[in-house]
Write a protein that holds these residues in place. Structure first.
Motif, PDB file in Angstrom:
ATOM      1  N   VAL A   7      15.622  -0.478 -29.632  1.00 54.09           N
ATOM      2  CA  VAL A   7      14.760  -0.066 -28.801  1.00 54.09           C
ATOM      3  C   VAL A   7      13.114  -0.373 -29.189  1.00 54.09           C
ATOM      4  O   VAL A   7      12.979  -0.701 -30.132  1.00 54.09           O
ATOM      5  CB  VAL A   7      14.784   1.511 -28.583  1.00 54.09           C
ATOM      6  CG1 VAL A   7      16.154   2.096 -28.150  1.00 54.09           C
ATOM      7  CG2 VAL A   7      14.383   2.464 -29.858  1.00 54.09           C
ATOM      8  N   ASP A   8      12.309  -0.127 -28.103  1.00 53.90           N
ATOM      9  CA  ASP A   8      10.833  -0.599 -28.468  1.00 53.90           C
ATOM     10  C   ASP A   8       9.944   0.577 -28.672  1.00 53.90           C
ATOM     11  O   ASP A   8      10.515   1.719 -28.869  1.00 53.90           O
ATOM     12  CB  ASP A   8      10.556  -1.199 -27.180  1.00 53.90           C
ATOM     13  CG  ASP A   8      10.382  -0.700 -25.679  1.00 53.90           C
ATOM     14  OD1 ASP A   8      10.637   0.635 -25.830  1.00 53.90           O
ATOM     15  OD2 ASP A   8      10.577  -1.317 -24.632  1.00 53.90           O
ATOM     16  N   VAL A   9       8.599   0.572 -28.478  1.00 50.84           N
ATOM     17  CA  VAL A   9       7.851   1.636 -28.903  1.00 50.84           C
ATOM     18  C   VAL A   9       7.963   2.735 -27.886  1.00 50.84           C
ATOM     19  O   VAL A   9       7.461   3.957 -28.270  1.00 50.84           O
ATOM     20  CB  VAL A   9       6.529   1.079 -29.106  1.00 50.84           C
ATOM     21  CG1 VAL A   9       6.399   0.079 -30.206  1.00 50.84           C
ATOM     22  CG2 VAL A   9       5.897   0.408 -27.550  1.00 50.84           C
ATOM     23  N   GLU A  10       8.517   2.380 -26.743  1.00 50.55           N
ATOM     24  CA  GLU A  10       8.731   3.405 -25.735  1.00 50.55           C
ATOM     25  C   GLU A  10      10.109   4.198 -25.712  1.00 50.55           C
ATOM     26  O   GLU A  10      10.550   4.893 -24.765  1.00 50.55           O
ATOM     27  CB  GLU A  10       8.521   2.897 -24.246  1.00 50.55           C
ATOM     28  CG  GLU A  10       6.937   2.104 -24.023  1.00 50.55           C
ATOM     29  CD  GLU A  10       5.858   3.270 -24.183  1.00 50.55           C
ATOM     30  OE1 GLU A  10       6.139   4.294 -23.733  1.00 50.55           O
ATOM     31  OE2 GLU A  10       4.802   2.786 -24.566  1.00 50.55           O
ATOM     32  N   SER A  52      16.142  -8.302 -26.065  1.00 51.93           N
ATOM     33  CA  SER A  52      16.756  -9.130 -27.294  1.00 51.93           C
ATOM     34  C   SER A  52      17.991  -8.164 -27.587  1.00 51.93           C
ATOM     35  O   SER A  52      18.983  -8.819 -27.853  1.00 51.93           O
ATOM     36  CB  SER A  52      15.944  -9.277 -28.154  1.00 51.93           C
ATOM     37  OG  SER A  52      15.389  -8.110 -28.755  1.00 51.93           O
ATOM     38  N   SER A  53      18.005  -6.719 -27.511  1.00 53.14           N
ATOM     39  CA  SER A  53      19.147  -5.915 -27.990  1.00 53.14           C
ATOM     40  C   SER A  53      20.115  -6.085 -26.859  1.00 53.14           C
ATOM     41  O   SER A  53      21.268  -6.093 -27.089  1.00 53.14           O
ATOM     42  CB  SER A  53      18.755  -4.702 -28.119  1.00 53.14           C
ATOM     43  OG  SER A  53      17.701  -4.487 -29.108  1.00 53.14           O
ATOM     44  N   LEU A  54      19.683  -6.103 -25.594  1.00 52.54           N
ATOM     45  CA  LEU A  54      20.702  -6.108 -24.705  1.00 52.54           C
ATOM     46  C   LEU A  54      21.348  -7.585 -24.516  1.00 52.54           C
ATOM     47  O   LEU A  54      22.526  -7.629 -24.444  1.00 52.54           O
ATOM     48  CB  LEU A  54      19.798  -6.121 -23.172  1.00 52.54           C
ATOM     49  CG  LEU A  54      20.684  -6.374 -21.883  1.00 52.54           C
ATOM     50  CD1 LEU A  54      21.680  -5.132 -21.626  1.00 52.54           C
ATOM     51  CD2 LEU A  54      19.618  -6.300 -20.393  1.00 52.54           C
ATOM     52  N   ALA A  96      19.597 -14.405 -28.393  1.00 44.41           N
ATOM     53  CA  ALA A  96      18.789 -13.428 -28.400  1.00 44.41           C
ATOM     54  C   ALA A  96      17.365 -13.514 -29.169  1.00 44.41           C
ATOM     55  O   ALA A  96      16.460 -13.012 -28.675  1.00 44.41           O
ATOM     56  CB  ALA A  96      19.408 -11.918 -29.091  1.00 44.41           C
ATOM     57  N   ALA A  97      17.215 -14.471 -30.131  1.00 45.95           N
ATOM     58  CA  ALA A  97      15.892 -14.838 -30.727  1.00 45.95           C
ATOM     59  C   ALA A  97      15.170 -15.483 -29.611  1.00 45.95           C
ATOM     60  O   ALA A  97      13.900 -14.918 -29.750  1.00 45.95           O
ATOM     61  CB  ALA A  97      16.314 -15.906 -31.910  1.00 45.95           C
ATOM     62  N   TYR A  98      15.529 -16.538 -28.908  1.00 52.44           N
ATOM     63  CA  TYR A  98      14.609 -16.720 -27.931  1.00 52.44           C
ATOM     64  C   TYR A  98      14.083 -16.023 -27.023  1.00 52.44           C
ATOM     65  O   TYR A  98      12.878 -15.846 -26.686  1.00 52.44           O
ATOM     66  CB  TYR A  98      15.410 -17.816 -26.951  1.00 52.44           C
ATOM     67  CG  TYR A  98      15.637 -18.947 -27.897  1.00 52.44           C
ATOM     68  CD1 TYR A  98      14.953 -20.153 -28.031  1.00 52.44           C
ATOM     69  CD2 TYR A  98      17.159 -19.554 -28.089  1.00 52.44           C
ATOM     70  CE1 TYR A  98      15.241 -21.450 -28.802  1.00 52.44           C
ATOM     71  CE2 TYR A  98      17.492 -20.652 -28.630  1.00 52.44           C
ATOM     72  CZ  TYR A  98      16.452 -21.703 -28.992  1.00 52.44           C
ATOM     73  OH  TYR A  98      16.855 -22.662 -29.691  1.00 52.44           O
ATOM     74  N   GLU A 132       9.904 -12.318 -24.887  1.00 51.35           N
ATOM     75  CA  GLU A 132       9.434 -10.828 -24.928  1.00 51.35           C
ATOM     76  C   GLU A 132       8.109 -10.431 -25.520  1.00 51.35           C
ATOM     77  O   GLU A 132       7.448  -9.589 -24.956  1.00 51.35           O
ATOM     78  CB  GLU A 132      10.670  -9.917 -25.446  1.00 51.35           C
ATOM     79  CG  GLU A 132      10.636  -8.362 -24.843  1.00 51.35           C
ATOM     80  CD  GLU A 132      12.065  -7.876 -25.340  1.00 51.35           C
ATOM     81  OE1 GLU A 132      12.177  -6.702 -24.923  1.00 51.35           O
ATOM     82  OE2 GLU A 132      12.738  -8.360 -26.402  1.00 51.35           O
ATOM     83  N   ASP A 133       8.017 -11.208 -26.728  1.00 54.88           N
ATOM     84  CA  ASP A 133       6.546 -10.830 -27.186  1.00 54.88           C
ATOM     85  C   ASP A 133       5.549 -11.582 -26.695  1.00 54.88           C
ATOM     86  O   ASP A 133       4.299 -11.094 -27.007  1.00 54.88           O
ATOM     87  CB  ASP A 133       6.604 -11.141 -28.865  1.00 54.88           C
ATOM     88  CG  ASP A 133       7.778 -10.545 -29.715  1.00 54.88           C
ATOM     89  OD1 ASP A 133       8.120  -9.472 -29.548  1.00 54.88           O
ATOM     90  OD2 ASP A 133       8.072 -10.925 -30.602  1.00 54.88           O
ATOM     91  N   CYS A 134       5.738 -12.205 -25.631  1.00 54.83           N
ATOM     92  CA  CYS A 134       4.448 -12.915 -25.043  1.00 54.83           C
ATOM     93  C   CYS A 134       3.803 -11.638 -24.127  1.00 54.83           C
ATOM     94  O   CYS A 134       2.805 -11.938 -23.707  1.00 54.83           O
ATOM     95  CB  CYS A 134       4.922 -14.027 -24.092  1.00 54.83           C
ATOM     96  SG  CYS A 134       5.349 -15.703 -25.098  1.00 54.83           S
TER      97      CYS A 134
END
Length: 247
Positions: free
Chosen positions: A17-20, A26-28, A176-178, A183-185
């Motif tokens: 999960v993320d900060v929220e 990527s986990s999905l 998932a890496a791509y 996602e980080d953009c």
């Protein structure tokens, strides 16, 4: 004959999960990949079945619609099934359900896979498998995932090097890496107020350990296009993505 759809249950862990506290894309993607491989194994078209014939499944395109995001600690049910073929593509769909309400999926996805000859790295026709490959006449998303067209020029976001932790069992960069790099953009200030609602991705080429990759994206209020290229061969696009967001 094994029943379709194939079902897995996942309980979301802190690293997924993320900060929220909500499920990362990527986990999905990892969940989709894991369940697809497990389903293919059960049906007799899995990793070991195909590698013994010099073949492998390679994910080419995927379209995802996210109506809501599961939370940390929540248990979700993921259904997946092969449905039909479209030219060289074997289509597989996914539906993700919340444990608290299984009347409607919270995430729907459709994916297009190629059958690759491991020696030539070229796609093989599906006729040899199609007649024996089980399928389910059901659509999570009806349309076949589309081929994306990105702008000719987009701002550079980052340059990354493919590391050992990015590799899959075939020694090339994991799908998932791509998705994680794209996602980080998304800027944090946007990420905290808007969520990705629809995402389409194309896996176009391969990258390997040590490769330097450029990540480019173009963002407006509700949409983003992105691509990842080999830094030494900028005309060689390895991955492209198009997404829309909503509050």
């Amino acid at each position: 004959m094994h029943r379709l759809p194939f079902t897995d249950n996942y309980t979301l862990r802190p690293n997924e999960v993320d900060v929220e506290h909500l499920l990362r894309l990527s986990s999905l993607a990892d969940m989709f990949q894991n369940s697809a491989w497990r389903s293919a194994d059960v049906l007799g078209f899995g990793f070991h079945d195909l590698t013994s014939q010099g073949l492998a499944w390679v994910l080419s395109r995927m379209q995802i619609t996210l109506d809501s995001y599961p939370d940390w600690g929540e248990t979700v049910q993921l259904d997946t099934w092969p449905k039909r073929t479209d030219r060289l593509f074997a289509l597989r769909d996914f539906e993700l359900y919340s444990q608290s309400d299984k009347s409607e999926p919270v995430v729907r996805a459709s994916s297009a896979w190629l059958l690759i000859d491991l020696k030539t790295r070229r796609p093989r026709r599906l006729e040899s498998l199609e007649s024996a490959m089980p399928s389910l006449d059901r659509d999570a998303i009806e349309a076949t995932p589309v081929k994306l067209s990105c702008p000719d020029s987009m701002p550079l976001h980052n340059v990354v090097q493919v590391r050992r932790s990015n590799l899959d069992m075939n020694y090339h960069t994991n799908n998932a890496a791509y998705i994680a790099w794209i996602e980080d953009c998304i800027p944090m200030e946007m990420y905290q107020h808007r969520r990705i609602h629809e995402l389409t991705v194309n896996f176009v080429g391969e990258s390997f350990i040590g490769d330097q990759l450029t990540i480019e994206y173009q963002l407006d209020q509700n949409h983003m296009n992105g691509r990842i290229c080999n830094q030494k061969k900028q005309d060689v696009v390895l991955f492209s993505a198009g997404l829309s967001t909503r509050t």
